[in-house]
Enzyme design. Structure first.
Site, PDB file in Angstrom:
ATOM      1  N   ASP A   1      42.540  33.084  36.157  1.00  0.00           N
ATOM      2  CA  ASP A   1      41.780  34.058  35.370  1.00  0.00           C
ATOM      3  C   ASP A   1      41.043  35.052  36.268  1.00  0.00           C
ATOM      4  O   ASP A   1      40.790  34.793  37.436  1.00  0.00           O
ATOM      5  CB  ASP A   1      40.770  33.342  34.468  1.00  0.00           C
ATOM      6  CG  ASP A   1      39.721  32.585  35.265  1.00  0.00           C
ATOM      7  OD1 ASP A   1      40.100  31.917  36.247  1.00  0.00           O
ATOM      8  OD2 ASP A   1      38.527  32.659  34.922  1.00  0.00           O
ATOM      9  N   GLU A   2      40.703  36.181  35.679  1.00  0.00           N
ATOM     10  CA  GLU A   2      39.827  37.184  36.285  1.00  0.00           C
ATOM     11  C   GLU A   2      40.212  37.516  37.727  1.00  0.00           C
ATOM     12  O   GLU A   2      39.365  37.582  38.618  1.00  0.00           O
ATOM     13  CB  GLU A   2      38.367  36.701  36.225  1.00  0.00           C
ATOM     14  CG  GLU A   2      37.864  36.519  34.793  1.00  0.00           C
ATOM     15  CD  GLU A   2      36.417  36.092  34.737  1.00  0.00           C
ATOM     16  OE1 GLU A   2      35.669  36.626  33.916  1.00  0.00           O
ATOM     17  OE2 GLU A   2      36.038  35.199  35.528  1.00  0.00           O
TER      18      GLU A   2
END
Length: 534
Positions: free
Chosen positions: A337-338
């Site tokens: 993620d991210e």
């Protein structure tokens, strides 16, 4: 004179109106239930007839000739202790014997295990059968299950049916047929942003068992610290933890957490997030991370892992080989993620690598990295979970992958994941780190993950969900009351039938359940406002 009288009467009327509108009744805002089960069972019939329980003469009758007698005995000891320390029971026999609903004294709960419990080292797994039946009638009390996991869930239910009346322990005649709605009912704890000592984690596991959660998702590392003490690369925590001694989880600590969870029917899934959220890795091994540039000059900043270097994958292979051996669960959360692309964009070596490999986007570069990590886990015979960005960015994933949904508009993303034939896990509306004023558990309770799923085949691909407690603003002194009983609302959504959504009914049961957790040593905060626990 008349006008003055009219004004006076009007004043009195308005005063009485406002007084009645804002009058506060003495006593608890919500009157707690007595002997109500949380999460609510699938099927339950309750009678007005009841038994009394004398804790120090009450016992469990175990099944004979099972493969895990010590496992079961330990569970029975835990629950006998819970029952025996609930209250100091004072029995006035003549009073109770005059009541037509009085069935007598319940001395034994008979446990019948019809399935196999192969050995003492049995591990909880995805799709374990946790079904059980519990019957308490004029013939006594019997708990029946095909698995040891169902026995554990039934013991928790039995312990919750017991309540105090006039300083006496009572239990109503009851018939329960119960099973979970979803096989994955998880709780995520971030131990990187703030280090959480092992005793806090063990308390969390106790509370999880009291709420029938069955997965502890251990987000053990992140940008801010690397508290896992690796056998292969001890320098990661020596340099990357907040403190090389007081801020690390030794191998013995990890083993203790896994075992404590196992005997409560809770799986432990580790998350070592890559290629982002790895800044703490770079304290000891900066060569693993991408050097960031400003105007083609190295600026001293480090970004995500460098996907262009073989040493990156060799390092991950060595570390993940260790992790798979330390954590016995068949699943591994690899994050994804991210991932910020700015550093990759600034790095000339990364851009040259992309040109050489005909990558037209940084999403393709991320896909290249994730595919290498997936291949490593495949060689280790480990299954994996990923955060939703991996799917959204177009990484090619086998259908066995579990995609963990967390962003806003999560129901739509979940629908897309399942339409693509992947397994989904939902957390979008269950971030315990998001605070609202006053009591906010009802917002978690109202969240329905299967809202856009219509066919049984689609619903089978939704494995369940997780309550997520990110650690930016909680530490060992605040995390437990921040989590409980707010996470209890999520536990019921994941265990009970979809039709169980009455907030008024939930209020009175959660009021009792929060007090129940308090009595068991869990610092759960009040769920509904003013009240008291006895």
């Amino acid at each position: 004179m008349i006008v003055g009288q009219i004004k006076m009467r009007l004043f009195i009327f308005v005063s009485l109106f406002w007084a009645s509108t804002f009058a506060i009744r003495p006593g608890p805002v919500i009157q707690a239930s007595k002997g109500a089960v949380w999460p609510k069972p699938q099927q339950q019939e309750i009678s007005e007839t009841y038994y009394l329980i004398r804790p120090h003469s009450f016992t469990f009758k175990s099944p004979d000739h099972i493969g895990c007698p010590s496992f079961l005995d330990d569970a029975l000891t835990r629950y006998w202790t819970i029952i025996a320390t609930t209250i100091s029971s004072k029995l006035e026999e003549k009073l109770w014997k005059l009541d037509d609903n009085f069935l007598g004294y319940l001395e034994i709960l008979t446990i019948k295990l019809f399935g196999e419990c192969p050995n003492e080292n049995i591990l909880p797994e995805l799709y374990d059968n946790e079904n059980y039946t519990l019957t308490i009638d004029s013939d006594g009390a019997v708990l029946t299950s095909e698995t040891i996991w169902g026995v554990l869930r039934g013991l928790e239910t039995f312990s919750q049916l017991i309540y105090s009346e006039q300083d006496t322990l009572m239990i109503n005649a009851t018939k329960i047929n119960d099973f979970p709605r979803f096989p994955h009912r998880g709780f995520l704890l971030d131990t990187s942003r703030h280090f959480e000592p092992v005793p806090i984690i063990l308390q969390m596991l106790d509370a999880m068992a009291y709420n029938k959660f069955n997965v502890f998702h251990w987000h053990i590392t992140d940008d801010h610290s690397f508290p896992y003490k690796s056998r292969t690369y001890p320098e990661l925590s020596d340099k990357g933890a907040y403190h090389p001694v007081r801020g690390v989880y030794e191998q013995s600590d990890v083993k203790k957490v896994i075992e404590y969870a196992r005997v409560r029917g809770i799986r432990v899934i580790p998350e070592f997030d890559t290629p982002g959220h790895t800044r703490s890795w770079g304290v000891a091994h900066p060569e693993l991370l991408t050097s960031c540039f400003t105007d083609n000059v190295v600026n001293g900043q480090l970004g995500p892992m460098d996907p262009t270097k073989d040493i990156t994958y060799n390092f991950i292979n060595n570390l993940f080989t260790e992790i798979v051996n330390v954590f016995p669960d068949s699943y591994f959360h690899i994050g994804g993620d991210e991932v910020e692309f700015d550093c990759w964009k600034s790095n000339p070596d990364v851009n040259n690598f992309m040109k050489q490999n005909n990558f037209l986007s940084y999403e393709q570069l991320e896909s290249y990295f994730i595919q290498h990590v997936v291949n490593i886990l495949d060689t280790l015979s480990s299954k994996y979970l990923v955060w939703e960005e991996v799917f959204v960015n177009g990484v090619e994933l086998p259908n066995s992958t579990v995609v963990h949904i967390w962003k806003d508009n999560g129901l739509s993303t979940l629908n897309n994941v399942i339409k693509a034939g992947k397994y989904g896990l939902y957390s979008s509306c269950w971030y315990l780190s998001v605070l609202h004023s006053g009591s906010d558990w009802d917002a978690f309770y109202k969240c329905e993950p299967a809202l856009l799923l219509h066919t049984e085949e689609e619903k089978k691909l939704l494995l369940g969900g997780e309550a997520c407690m990110w650690g930016e603003y909680v530490n060992e002194y605040s995390v437990i009351p921040r989590v409980w009983p707010r996470a209890s609302a999520i536990a019921e959504r994941l265990w009970s039938d979809e039709s169980v959504n009455d907030i008024s009914d939930a209020q009175i049961r959660l009021e009792e359940h929060a007090c129940r957790m308090n009595k068991r040593g869990i610092a759960a905060q009040p769920p509904n406002g003013p009240g008291v626990c006895f």
